[in-house]
Motif scaffolding. Structure first.
Motif, PDB file in Angstrom:
ATOM      1  N   GLU A   1      50.576  76.432  54.526  1.00 41.76           N
ATOM      2  CA  GLU A   1      51.614  75.587  53.715  1.00 41.76           C
ATOM      3  C   GLU A   1      50.800  74.218  53.235  1.00 41.76           C
ATOM      4  O   GLU A   1      50.848  73.799  51.746  1.00 41.76           O
ATOM      5  CB  GLU A   1      52.614  75.200  54.402  1.00 41.76           C
ATOM      6  CG  GLU A   1      53.845  76.327  54.562  1.00 41.76           C
ATOM      7  CD  GLU A   1      54.971  75.959  55.517  1.00 41.76           C
ATOM      8  OE1 GLU A   1      55.062  74.835  56.086  1.00 41.76           O
ATOM      9  OE2 GLU A   1      55.667  76.796  55.808  1.00 41.76           O
ATOM     10  N   LYS A   2      49.994  73.655  54.098  1.00 40.70           N
ATOM     11  CA  LYS A   2      49.282  72.523  53.530  1.00 40.70           C
ATOM     12  C   LYS A   2      48.275  72.983  52.462  1.00 40.70           C
ATOM     13  O   LYS A   2      48.089  72.059  51.552  1.00 40.70           O
ATOM     14  CB  LYS A   2      48.412  71.688  54.746  1.00 40.70           C
ATOM     15  CG  LYS A   2      49.533  71.056  55.865  1.00 40.70           C
ATOM     16  CD  LYS A   2      48.720  70.511  56.927  1.00 40.70           C
ATOM     17  CE  LYS A   2      49.661  69.954  57.907  1.00 40.70           C
ATOM     18  NZ  LYS A   2      48.979  69.245  59.076  1.00 40.70           N
ATOM     19  N   THR A   3      47.669  73.788  52.787  1.00 43.74           N
ATOM     20  CA  THR A   3      46.590  74.327  51.869  1.00 43.74           C
ATOM     21  C   THR A   3      46.970  74.904  50.539  1.00 43.74           C
ATOM     22  O   THR A   3      46.540  74.317  49.494  1.00 43.74           O
ATOM     23  CB  THR A   3      45.809  75.791  52.338  1.00 43.74           C
ATOM     24  OG1 THR A   3      45.236  75.279  53.534  1.00 43.74           O
ATOM     25  CG2 THR A   3      44.591  76.163  51.368  1.00 43.74           C
ATOM     26  N   ASN A   4      48.316  75.331  50.588  1.00 45.60           N
ATOM     27  CA  ASN A   4      48.943  75.728  49.232  1.00 45.60           C
ATOM     28  C   ASN A   4      49.362  74.637  48.489  1.00 45.60           C
ATOM     29  O   ASN A   4      49.402  74.476  47.407  1.00 45.60           O
ATOM     30  CB  ASN A   4      50.008  76.633  49.437  1.00 45.60           C
ATOM     31  CG  ASN A   4      49.736  78.126  49.747  1.00 45.60           C
ATOM     32  OD1 ASN A   4      48.693  78.373  49.531  1.00 45.60           O
ATOM     33  ND2 ASN A   4      50.275  79.062  50.686  1.00 45.60           N
ATOM     34  N   LYS A   5      49.979  73.431  49.277  1.00 48.98           N
ATOM     35  CA  LYS A   5      50.204  72.310  48.640  1.00 48.98           C
ATOM     36  C   LYS A   5      49.192  71.689  47.936  1.00 48.98           C
ATOM     37  O   LYS A   5      48.985  71.002  46.858  1.00 48.98           O
ATOM     38  CB  LYS A   5      50.940  71.425  49.705  1.00 48.98           C
ATOM     39  CG  LYS A   5      51.421  69.898  48.921  1.00 48.98           C
ATOM     40  CD  LYS A   5      52.122  69.164  50.274  1.00 48.98           C
ATOM     41  CE  LYS A   5      52.672  67.924  49.585  1.00 48.98           C
ATOM     42  NZ  LYS A   5      52.934  66.936  50.554  1.00 48.98           N
ATOM     43  N   VAL A   6      47.888  71.442  48.757  1.00 46.84           N
ATOM     44  CA  VAL A   6      46.704  70.887  47.982  1.00 46.84           C
ATOM     45  C   VAL A   6      46.297  71.734  46.761  1.00 46.84           C
ATOM     46  O   VAL A   6      45.953  70.975  45.885  1.00 46.84           O
ATOM     47  CB  VAL A   6      45.686  70.881  49.200  1.00 46.84           C
ATOM     48  CG1 VAL A   6      44.278  70.541  48.604  1.00 46.84           C
ATOM     49  CG2 VAL A   6      45.920  69.986  50.082  1.00 46.84           C
ATOM     50  N   LEU A   7      46.190  72.902  46.980  1.00 48.69           N
ATOM     51  CA  LEU A   7      45.974  73.661  45.879  1.00 48.69           C
ATOM     52  C   LEU A   7      46.750  73.321  44.458  1.00 48.69           C
ATOM     53  O   LEU A   7      46.417  73.456  43.322  1.00 48.69           O
ATOM     54  CB  LEU A   7      45.929  75.310  46.079  1.00 48.69           C
ATOM     55  CG  LEU A   7      44.818  75.620  47.010  1.00 48.69           C
ATOM     56  CD1 LEU A   7      45.003  77.128  47.439  1.00 48.69           C
ATOM     57  CD2 LEU A   7      43.215  75.525  46.609  1.00 48.69           C
ATOM     58  N   GLU A   8      48.064  73.379  44.971  1.00 52.95           N
ATOM     59  CA  GLU A   8      48.981  72.892  43.590  1.00 52.95           C
ATOM     60  C   GLU A   8      48.598  71.884  42.955  1.00 52.95           C
ATOM     61  O   GLU A   8      48.766  71.539  41.869  1.00 52.95           O
ATOM     62  CB  GLU A   8      50.485  73.123  44.190  1.00 52.95           C
ATOM     63  CG  GLU A   8      51.372  73.039  43.023  1.00 52.95           C
ATOM     64  CD  GLU A   8      51.282  74.016  41.950  1.00 52.95           C
ATOM     65  OE1 GLU A   8      51.663  73.709  40.953  1.00 52.95           O
ATOM     66  OE2 GLU A   8      50.837  75.204  42.259  1.00 52.95           O
ATOM     67  N   GLU A   9      48.537  70.580  43.897  1.00 58.16           N
ATOM     68  CA  GLU A   9      48.171  69.308  43.429  1.00 58.16           C
ATOM     69  C   GLU A   9      46.886  69.256  42.536  1.00 58.16           C
ATOM     70  O   GLU A   9      46.904  68.676  41.657  1.00 58.16           O
ATOM     71  CB  GLU A   9      48.048  68.404  44.740  1.00 58.16           C
ATOM     72  CG  GLU A   9      49.300  68.010  45.363  1.00 58.16           C
ATOM     73  CD  GLU A   9      49.031  67.325  46.765  1.00 58.16           C
ATOM     74  OE1 GLU A   9      47.795  66.856  46.937  1.00 58.16           O
ATOM     75  OE2 GLU A   9      50.164  67.112  47.335  1.00 58.16           O
ATOM     76  N   ARG A  10      46.122  70.207  43.136  1.00 60.76           N
ATOM     77  CA  ARG A  10      44.743  70.304  42.214  1.00 60.76           C
ATOM     78  C   ARG A  10      44.868  70.938  40.846  1.00 60.76           C
ATOM     79  O   ARG A  10      44.328  70.618  40.074  1.00 60.76           O
ATOM     80  CB  ARG A  10      43.549  70.942  43.176  1.00 60.76           C
ATOM     81  CG  ARG A  10      43.398  70.034  44.307  1.00 60.76           C
ATOM     82  CD  ARG A  10      42.019  70.467  45.287  1.00 60.76           C
ATOM     83  NE  ARG A  10      41.572  69.778  46.191  1.00 60.76           N
ATOM     84  CZ  ARG A  10      40.882  70.039  47.159  1.00 60.76           C
ATOM     85  NH1 ARG A  10      40.482  71.425  47.036  1.00 60.76           N
ATOM     86  NH2 ARG A  10      40.579  69.107  48.145  1.00 60.76           N
ATOM     87  N   ARG A  11      45.767  72.016  40.920  1.00 60.99           N
ATOM     88  CA  ARG A  11      45.958  72.734  39.855  1.00 60.99           C
ATOM     89  C   ARG A  11      46.630  71.698  38.819  1.00 60.99           C
ATOM     90  O   ARG A  11      46.195  71.813  37.524  1.00 60.99           O
ATOM     91  CB  ARG A  11      47.027  73.873  39.962  1.00 60.99           C
ATOM     92  CG  ARG A  11      46.294  75.133  40.420  1.00 60.99           C
ATOM     93  CD  ARG A  11      47.311  76.311  40.455  1.00 60.99           C
ATOM     94  NE  ARG A  11      46.719  77.164  41.525  1.00 60.99           N
ATOM     95  CZ  ARG A  11      47.298  77.354  42.848  1.00 60.99           C
ATOM     96  NH1 ARG A  11      48.215  76.794  43.077  1.00 60.99           N
ATOM     97  NH2 ARG A  11      46.629  78.332  43.644  1.00 60.99           N
ATOM     98  N   LYS A  12      47.426  70.892  39.275  1.00 66.94           N
ATOM     99  CA  LYS A  12      48.302  69.896  38.351  1.00 66.94           C
ATOM    100  C   LYS A  12      47.234  68.938  37.759  1.00 66.94           C
ATOM    101  O   LYS A  12      47.214  68.647  36.596  1.00 66.94           O
ATOM    102  CB  LYS A  12      49.345  69.328  39.017  1.00 66.94           C
ATOM    103  CG  LYS A  12      50.564  70.167  39.105  1.00 66.94           C
ATOM    104  CD  LYS A  12      51.593  69.481  40.094  1.00 66.94           C
ATOM    105  CE  LYS A  12      52.693  70.237  40.410  1.00 66.94           C
ATOM    106  NZ  LYS A  12      53.828  69.482  41.307  1.00 66.94           N
TER     107      LYS A  12
END
Length: 150
Positions: free
Chosen positions: A121-132
């Motif tokens: 979940e933390k990894t997915n959150k970081v990836l989403e922030e980086r995509r944005k």
């Protein structure tokens, strides 16, 4: 040692706003961080020379890794041995192969591990922030002009 995972944010214990001077582990982490990463150039040189001479890398550095990076400790210990070997015997082709073997071995070991749901979940959150952030970098005018004309 200075980062927590996932995402590589600076460890909370090393952030200026973190206050817990009574915790000896935190103070030791800060001291080691200063001695090997944040002090003046001469101090850094002296401390790193001592580390090579005394070979206390595990006690000085590895034991302070953030728990998220626990599975990388064996790699870092081997990497340190290879680095010391390379410093003593500059056989670059051999050293390169030794490092590749360690990286491959660690990669295969990590593939066999099952990450926790919390880490995923933390990894997915970081990836989403980086995509944005990447999207904003690709289209900077869209993000500033979306508010409309004034």
């Amino acid at each position: 040692m200075t980062r927590e995972g996932p995402g590589g944010k600076r460890r909370k214990e090393l952030r200026p706003e973190f206050e817990d001077e009574d915790d000896t582990d935190v103070m030791e982490l800060r001291r080691i961080n200063y001695c090997f990463f944040s002090s003046n150039q001469n101090t850094l040189i002296d401390n790193k020379k001592d580390l090579f001479t005394n070979d206390d890398y595990d006690e000085a550095i590895v034991c302070h890794f953030h728990p998220y990076f626990e599975s990388l400790k064996p790699l870092m210990r081997q990497w340190w041995k290879i680095l010391r070997f390379a410093h003593k015997y500059p056989m670059f082709e051999t050293i390169h192969q030794m490092l590749r073997n360690e990286l491959r071995s660690t990669y295969e070991a990590l593939l066999k591990q099952t990450p926790s749901w919390e880490d995923l979940e933390k990894t997915n959150k970081v990836l989403e922030e980086r995509r944005k952030e990447l999207e904003e970098l690709r289209h900077p005018l869209q993000s500033t002009s979306s508010a409309g004309p004034e």
